[in-house]
Scaffold this motif. Structure first.
Motif, mmCIF file in Angstrom:
data_model
loop_
_atom_site.group_PDB
_atom_site.id
_atom_site.type_symbol
_atom_site.label_atom_id
_atom_site.label_comp_id
_atom_site.label_asym_id
_atom_site.label_seq_id
_atom_site.Cartn_x
_atom_site.Cartn_y
_atom_site.Cartn_z
ATOM 1 N N LEU A 13 -4.415 8.006 -3.145
ATOM 2 C CA LEU A 13 -3.835 7.298 -2.003
ATOM 3 C C LEU A 13 -2.905 6.219 -2.531
ATOM 4 O O LEU A 13 -2.944 5.882 -3.715
ATOM 5 C CB LEU A 13 -4.937 6.658 -1.149
ATOM 6 C CG LEU A 13 -5.918 7.608 -0.460
ATOM 7 C CD1 LEU A 13 -6.995 6.814 0.264
ATOM 8 C CD2 LEU A 13 -5.191 8.526 0.504
ATOM 9 N N MET A 14 -2.082 5.656 -1.664
ATOM 10 C CA MET A 14 -1.154 4.606 -2.059
ATOM 11 C C MET A 14 -1.635 3.263 -1.500
ATOM 12 O O MET A 14 -1.840 3.118 -0.302
ATOM 13 C CB MET A 14 0.244 4.937 -1.510
ATOM 14 C CG MET A 14 1.379 4.314 -2.265
ATOM 15 S SD MET A 14 1.371 4.544 -4.060
ATOM 16 C CE MET A 14 1.995 6.182 -4.222
ATOM 17 N N SER B 33 3.686 1.090 -10.466
ATOM 18 C CA SER B 33 3.971 0.642 -9.106
ATOM 19 C C SER B 33 5.451 0.844 -8.833
ATOM 20 O O SER B 33 6.233 1.009 -9.759
ATOM 21 C CB SER B 33 3.632 -0.844 -8.954
ATOM 22 O OG SER B 33 4.505 -1.623 -9.746
ATOM 23 N N HIS B 34 5.805 0.837 -7.560
ATOM 24 C CA HIS B 34 7.224 0.764 -7.221
ATOM 25 C C HIS B 34 7.403 -0.027 -5.937
ATOM 26 O O HIS B 34 6.494 -0.133 -5.123
ATOM 27 C CB HIS B 34 7.887 2.145 -7.189
ATOM 28 C CG HIS B 34 7.605 2.942 -5.959
ATOM 29 N ND1 HIS B 34 6.501 3.730 -5.826
ATOM 30 C CD2 HIS B 34 8.306 3.056 -4.806
ATOM 31 C CE1 HIS B 34 6.512 4.314 -4.648
ATOM 32 N NE2 HIS B 34 7.590 3.929 -3.995
ATOM 33 N N GLU B 35 8.599 -0.636 -5.822
ATOM 34 C CA GLU B 35 8.890 -1.485 -4.676
ATOM 35 C C GLU B 35 9.450 -0.634 -3.544
ATOM 36 O O GLU B 35 10.184 0.320 -3.781
ATOM 37 C CB GLU B 35 9.929 -2.542 -5.045
ATOM 38 C CG GLU B 35 9.385 -3.610 -5.966
ATOM 39 C CD GLU B 35 10.430 -4.661 -6.344
ATOM 40 O OE1 GLU B 35 11.626 -4.462 -6.056
ATOM 41 O OE2 GLU B 35 10.030 -5.666 -6.940
ATOM 42 N N LEU C 252 4.779 -3.605 -2.707
ATOM 43 C CA LEU C 252 4.556 -2.857 -3.946
ATOM 44 C C LEU C 252 3.624 -1.723 -3.582
ATOM 45 O O LEU C 252 2.609 -1.951 -2.922
ATOM 46 C CB LEU C 252 3.870 -3.730 -4.986
ATOM 47 C CG LEU C 252 4.683 -4.441 -6.031
ATOM 48 C CD1 LEU C 252 3.770 -4.987 -7.111
ATOM 49 C CD2 LEU C 252 5.756 -3.602 -6.624
ATOM 50 N N GLU C 253 3.957 -0.520 -4.003
ATOM 51 C CA GLU C 253 3.087 0.617 -3.786
ATOM 52 C C GLU C 253 2.438 0.970 -5.115
ATOM 53 O O GLU C 253 3.129 1.173 -6.113
ATOM 54 C CB GLU C 253 3.874 1.780 -3.201
ATOM 55 C CG GLU C 253 4.378 1.454 -1.803
ATOM 56 C CD GLU C 253 5.053 2.610 -1.117
ATOM 57 O OE1 GLU C 253 4.927 2.695 0.122
ATOM 58 O OE2 GLU C 253 5.712 3.428 -1.798
ATOM 59 N N ILE C 254 1.104 0.994 -5.107
ATOM 60 C CA ILE C 254 0.307 1.180 -6.324
ATOM 61 C C ILE C 254 -0.644 2.353 -6.070
ATOM 62 O O ILE C 254 -1.372 2.339 -5.076
ATOM 63 C CB ILE C 254 -0.511 -0.102 -6.617
ATOM 64 C CG1 ILE C 254 0.442 -1.297 -6.810
ATOM 65 C CG2 ILE C 254 -1.422 0.096 -7.820
ATOM 66 C CD1 ILE C 254 -0.224 -2.642 -6.654
ATOM 67 N N VAL D 210 -5.843 5.844 5.026
ATOM 68 C CA VAL D 210 -6.774 6.917 4.659
ATOM 69 C C VAL D 210 -6.647 8.049 5.679
ATOM 70 O O VAL D 210 -6.954 7.846 6.856
ATOM 71 C CB VAL D 210 -8.228 6.399 4.636
ATOM 72 C CG1 VAL D 210 -9.179 7.489 4.169
ATOM 73 C CG2 VAL D 210 -8.351 5.159 3.753
ATOM 74 N N PRO D 211 -6.197 9.245 5.249
ATOM 75 C CA PRO D 211 -6.111 10.360 6.191
ATOM 76 C C PRO D 211 -7.505 10.798 6.649
ATOM 77 O O PRO D 211 -8.430 10.840 5.840
ATOM 78 C CB PRO D 211 -5.421 11.472 5.396
ATOM 79 C CG PRO D 211 -5.378 11.018 3.994
ATOM 80 C CD PRO D 211 -5.773 9.589 3.908
#
Length: 178
Positions: free
Chosen positions: A59-60, A93-95, A104-106, A155-156
């Protein structure tokens, strides 16, 4: 990204900050060098974990800088998350920009027990003059130097819906120490 008030747990799932950040972090301006990643009080870095998720899909985790002094948690107008890179950073991570907020996505990975060490996040102080040019921003945030790290995960669910959980850190003072 409009709904800023979300639960930290629902059913079997709980998003938890296992290691809180230090209560002080010197934010940096774009014109100066980075002050590095936010540290934890006991050394190391903050740690966030999603409990109760048993699927084998990553998950992100999203991280943004939120207000600390308002009753309602929302993105801070004068501070934003800053991605830290380098040899000492172990977390990828990326912005991204969501609803005019830098996040930030981790990745949260099953092989890491859905746990992330937040060694990739610094705090950037935006210039007051830049913020005041924006429509609707007031002088309130200028003296407001306390922030929170806000973590969110989607969370799906088997029903096809998505459960969103969010947790905010203890307040962090971002001013220069006198």
């Amino acid at each position: 990204m409009k709904d800023w008030q979300l639960p930290s747990h629902s059913g079997p799932y709980e998003l938890r900050i296992e290691v809180q950040p230090k209560s002080h972090h010197r934010a940096h301006y774009e014109t100066e060098g980075s002050r590095g990643a936010v540290k934890a009080s006991a050394g190391g870095h903050p740690i966030v974990q999603l409990h109760g998720y048993l699927e084998n899909e990553p998950l992100m985790l999203q991280l943004f800088i939120g207000t600390a002094d308002d009753r309602l948690l929302r993105p801070h107008a004068f501070y934003q998350v800053h991605r830290i890179t380098g040899k000492t950073v172990s977390t990828t991570s990326h912005e991204a920009i969501l609803s005019n907020t830098k996040v930030l996505e981790i990745p949260l990975l099953p092989e890491n027990s859905m746990r992330a060490v937040i060694d990739c996040a610094g705090i950037l102080k935006l210039r007051n003059s830049d913020i005041e040019l924006r429509k609707g921003e007031t002088d309130i945030g200028r003296k407001n130097t306390r922030v929170r790290l806000v973590f969110r995960v989607h969370v799906p669910q088997p029903s096809g819906r998505t459960l969103s959980l969010q947790v905010a850190s203890n307040p962090i003072e971002c001013s220069q120490r006198s």
